[in-house]
Motif scaffolding. Structure first.
Motif, PDB file in Angstrom:
ATOM      1  N   GLY A   1       0.778  -1.231   0.000  1.00 15.15           N
ATOM      2  CA  GLY A   1       0.000   0.000   0.000  1.00 15.15           C
ATOM      3  C   GLY A   1       0.807   1.277   0.000  1.00 15.15           C
ATOM      4  N   THR A   2       2.124   1.183   0.071  1.00 13.64           N
ATOM      5  CA  THR A   2       2.964   2.379   0.015  1.00 13.64           C
ATOM      6  C   THR A   2       3.573   2.488  -1.372  1.00 13.64           C
ATOM      7  N   ASP A   3       3.417   3.657  -1.996  1.00  9.35           N
ATOM      8  CA  ASP A   3       3.873   3.865  -3.366  1.00  9.35           C
ATOM      9  C   ASP A   3       5.281   4.450  -3.412  1.00  9.35           C
ATOM     10  N   TYR A   4       6.056   3.960  -4.363  1.00  9.70           N
ATOM     11  CA  TYR A   4       7.395   4.474  -4.648  1.00  9.70           C
ATOM     12  C   TYR A   4       7.474   4.677  -6.150  1.00  9.70           C
ATOM     13  N   TYR A   5       8.097   5.757  -6.569  1.00  8.09           N
ATOM     14  CA  TYR A   5       8.098   6.095  -7.979  1.00  8.09           C
ATOM     15  C   TYR A   5       9.482   5.915  -8.592  1.00  8.09           C
ATOM     16  N   GLY A   6       9.491   5.366  -9.796  1.00  8.93           N
ATOM     17  CA  GLY A   6      10.731   5.229 -10.529  1.00  8.93           C
ATOM     18  C   GLY A   6      11.063   6.514 -11.267  1.00  8.93           C
ATOM     19  N   ASN A   7      12.302   6.606 -11.708  1.00  5.21           N
ATOM     20  CA  ASN A   7      12.727   7.765 -12.482  1.00  5.21           C
ATOM     21  C   ASN A   7      12.510   7.525 -13.971  1.00  5.21           C
TER      22      ASN A   7
ATOM     23  N   PRO B   1      13.526   7.215 -17.578  1.00  4.80           N
ATOM     24  CA  PRO B   1      14.848   6.852 -18.101  1.00  4.80           C
ATOM     25  C   PRO B   1      15.622   8.048 -18.638  1.00  4.80           C
ATOM     26  N   ASN B   2      16.878   8.100 -18.241  1.00  8.86           N
ATOM     27  CA  ASN B   2      17.841   9.107 -18.699  1.00  8.86           C
ATOM     28  C   ASN B   2      17.505  10.522 -18.240  1.00  8.86           C
ATOM     29  N   ALA B   3      16.606  10.657 -17.251  1.00  9.94           N
ATOM     30  CA  ALA B   3      16.314  11.965 -16.679  1.00  9.94           C
ATOM     31  C   ALA B   3      17.194  12.206 -15.460  1.00  9.94           C
ATOM     32  N   ASN B   4      17.224  13.437 -14.963  1.00 12.92           N
ATOM     33  CA  ASN B   4      17.939  13.708 -13.729  1.00 12.92           C
ATOM     34  C   ASN B   4      17.260  12.940 -12.601  1.00 12.92           C
ATOM     35  N   PRO B   5      17.987  12.060 -11.905  1.00 12.20           N
ATOM     36  CA  PRO B   5      17.330  11.188 -10.919  1.00 12.20           C
ATOM     37  C   PRO B   5      16.996  11.902  -9.616  1.00 12.20           C
ATOM     38  N   VAL B   6      15.950  11.413  -8.975  1.00 13.41           N
ATOM     39  CA  VAL B   6      15.599  11.799  -7.616  1.00 13.41           C
ATOM     40  C   VAL B   6      15.577  10.519  -6.795  1.00 13.41           C
ATOM     41  N   PRO B   7      15.566  10.609  -5.454  1.00 20.21           N
ATOM     42  CA  PRO B   7      15.608   9.395  -4.630  1.00 20.21           C
ATOM     43  C   PRO B   7      14.504   8.412  -4.988  1.00 20.21           C
ATOM     44  N   SER B   8      14.864   7.146  -5.120  1.00 22.87           N
ATOM     45  CA  SER B   8      13.930   6.106  -5.534  1.00 22.87           C
ATOM     46  C   SER B   8      14.460   4.763  -5.062  1.00 22.87           C
ATOM     47  N   ILE B   9      13.584   3.751  -5.056  1.00 21.21           N
ATOM     48  CA  ILE B   9      14.012   2.375  -4.771  1.00 21.21           C
ATOM     49  C   ILE B   9      14.206   1.575  -6.059  1.00 21.21           C
ATOM     50  N   VAL B  10      13.828   2.171  -7.202  1.00 23.08           N
ATOM     51  CA  VAL B  10      13.927   1.495  -8.496  1.00 23.08           C
ATOM     52  C   VAL B  10      15.195   1.964  -9.210  1.00 23.08           C
ATOM     53  N   ARG B  11      16.013   1.041  -9.638  1.00 14.14           N
ATOM     54  CA  ARG B  11      17.230   1.401 -10.352  1.00 14.14           C
ATOM     55  C   ARG B  11      16.879   2.016 -11.715  1.00 14.14           C
TER      56      ARG B  11
ATOM     57  N   SER C   1       8.650  16.560 -16.730  1.00 10.05           N
ATOM     58  CA  SER C   1       9.990  16.929 -17.151  1.00 10.05           C
ATOM     59  C   SER C   1      10.999  15.879 -16.779  1.00 10.05           C
ATOM     60  N   GLY C   2      10.537  14.753 -16.221  1.00 14.74           N
ATOM     61  CA  GLY C   2      11.447  13.662 -15.896  1.00 14.74           C
ATOM     62  C   GLY C   2      11.802  13.604 -14.437  1.00 14.74           C
ATOM     63  N   SER C   3      11.062  14.296 -13.581  1.00 16.23           N
ATOM     64  CA  SER C   3      11.422  14.290 -12.170  1.00 16.23           C
ATOM     65  C   SER C   3      11.098  12.975 -11.498  1.00 16.23           C
ATOM     66  N   GLY C   4      10.003  12.312 -11.896  1.00 18.32           N
ATOM     67  CA  GLY C   4       9.774  10.927 -11.505  1.00 18.32           C
ATOM     68  C   GLY C   4       9.251  10.691 -10.131  1.00 18.32           C
ATOM     69  N   GLY C   5       9.946  10.970  -9.071  1.00 12.95           N
ATOM     70  CA  GLY C   5       9.388  10.675  -7.766  1.00 12.95           C
ATOM     71  C   GLY C   5      10.427  10.298  -6.772  1.00 12.95           C
ATOM     72  N   GLY C   6      10.110   9.290  -5.965  1.00 12.83           N
ATOM     73  CA  GLY C   6      10.926   8.950  -4.822  1.00 12.83           C
ATOM     74  C   GLY C   6      10.126   9.195  -3.570  1.00 12.83           C
ATOM     75  N   ALA C   7       9.028   9.951  -3.687  1.00 12.10           N
ATOM     76  CA  ALA C   7       8.151  10.152  -2.548  1.00 12.10           C
ATOM     77  C   ALA C   7       7.408   8.864  -2.255  1.00 12.10           C
ATOM     78  N   GLN C   8       6.952   8.711  -1.050  1.00 10.33           N
ATOM     79  CA  GLN C   8       6.180   7.528  -0.694  1.00 10.33           C
ATOM     80  C   GLN C   8       5.013   7.948   0.183  1.00 10.33           C
ATOM     81  N   CYS C   9       3.912   7.252   0.044  1.00 11.41           N
ATOM     82  CA  CYS C   9       2.721   7.624   0.793  1.00 11.41           C
ATOM     83  C   CYS C   9       1.748   6.467   0.752  1.00 11.41           C
ATOM     84  N   GLN C  10       0.702   6.560   1.555  1.00  8.87           N
ATOM     85  CA  GLN C  10      -0.315   5.522   1.584  1.00  8.87           C
ATOM     86  C   GLN C  10      -1.227   5.664   0.377  1.00  8.87           C
ATOM     87  N   VAL C  11      -1.667   4.534  -0.155  1.00 10.36           N
ATOM     88  CA  VAL C  11      -2.581   4.549  -1.280  1.00 10.36           C
ATOM     89  C   VAL C  11      -3.935   5.076  -0.831  1.00 10.36           C
TER      90      VAL C  11
END
Length: 318
Positions: free
Chosen positions: A32-38, A40-50, A276-286
């Motif tokens: 139930g907790t969401d994590y966002y991938g970056n 591809p080839n964008a400036n990365p932000v914190p994430s659990i997905v390589r 713009s490719g920021s992607g995520g890394g934030a996490q929260c409840q669904v």
């Protein structure tokens, strides 16, 4: 084929959505907790997905990028999970649209991050064991991958007796729309970093583990299949090792039909074609609004299949 038909064919080919014909994991949910991938080839932000650097598929079973995807980079976060945790993987096309393919299996592997944390672990020599595999729906005419095309996530249940430690989860789609030719299969692996809690003791035996590359061959029956367009498909053989004995029961593993098509949360939005490719890394409840999602309208069975049938109709006129 006449010259004018040939010119018309080239014109239509130029209009096909080439970028969206490939993709990546845009979002992962763990219990139930969401994590966002970056993107591809964008400036990365914190994430659990390589993060990968290209939405194009990995081609060839000996390709070093078969490990975690195209030039996959270490992710900066590691998410907590537990034995029997419920995971969902949302795949997107390269332009933020829905996943574009619908032929081929979905499989999930895990590997321990040895002697370090997963945000520092070089997975080149990782030993992977398979925890689930999903192929054809009942009737053997439609693949579960089609549900990914319709915007649904792939669901995975972690093994209920999985030993604690840090692991990579290698979630993979193999697109087989070109698999009637040797080397035609398209591999889309993605790696997510997790820390398994608890006090269970389930581990894979050496005989159940493979490396990537090394786990597949280009001539494996589930990778090269001249009968792939025969319907109903009489038999499909999954490539790679068997699912480990301590995996979750098959009825509880990846079953894209049982989850909502997309996810709405109160945190960072999922990357889209306008981002713009920021992607995520934030996490929260669904959000509880998830239950009200409508199924996306059915799309053509796949760009590749539509193109194939169209081309055959043209060539039959020559």
């Amino acid at each position: 084929m006449s010259y004018h038909s040939y010119q018309f064919s080239l014109s239509l080919l130029a209009l096909l959505p080439l970028v969206s014909a490939h993709g990546y994991v845009a979002q992962v949910a763990i219990d139930g907790t969401d994590y966002y991938g970056n993107v591809p080839n964008a400036n990365p932000v914190p994430s659990i997905v390589r993060q990968i650097n290209d939405v194009a598929p990995v081609k060839g079973a000996s390709n070093p990028y078969l490990n975690c995807g195209q030039d996959a980079q270490l992710a900066s976060l590691v998410a907590n999970a537990n034995p029997s945790s419920q995971l969902q993987f949302w795949w997107k096309g390269g332009d933020g649209s829905d996943w574009p393919h619908n032929i081929g299996p979905i499989m999930t592997y895990m590997a321990q991050c040895i002697d370090t944390t997963c945000d520092q672990y070089n997975s080149t020599n990782a030993e992977w064991f398979k925890i689930e595999e999903t192929g054809l729906q009942p009737g053997n005419t439609t693949w579960y991958q089609e549900n990914i095309m319709l915007g649904w996530p792939a669901n995975v249940t972690l093994p209920p007796t999985l030993a604690p430690g840090q692991y990579l989860i290698r979630h993979e789609i193999i697109a087989l729309h070109l698999a009637n030719e040797m080397g035609g299969a398209e591999f889309y692996p993605s790696c997510t970093q997790v820390n398994i809690q608890g006090d269970q003791s389930g581990v894979a035996s050496t005989s159940d583990e493979v490396t990537f590359p090394g786990g597949y061959s280009d001539d494996d029956p589930g990778i090269y299949d001249p009968t792939i367009f025969d319907t109903p498909l009489q038999q499909y053989t999954f490539p790679g090792p068997p699912v480990v004995s301590f995996a979750a029961p098959a009825s509880n593993t990846s079953s894209p039909t049982s989850s909502n098509p997309s996810s709405t949360t109160t945190g960072t939005p999922v990357p889209s074609s306008t981002s713009s490719g920021s992607g995520g890394g934030a996490q929260c409840q669904v959000s509880t609004a998830q239950a009200a999602f409508a199924v996306h309208a059915r799309q053509p069975r796949s760009v590749s299949r539509v193109m194939r049938r169209w081309w055959e109709s043209l060539t039959s006129l020559s």
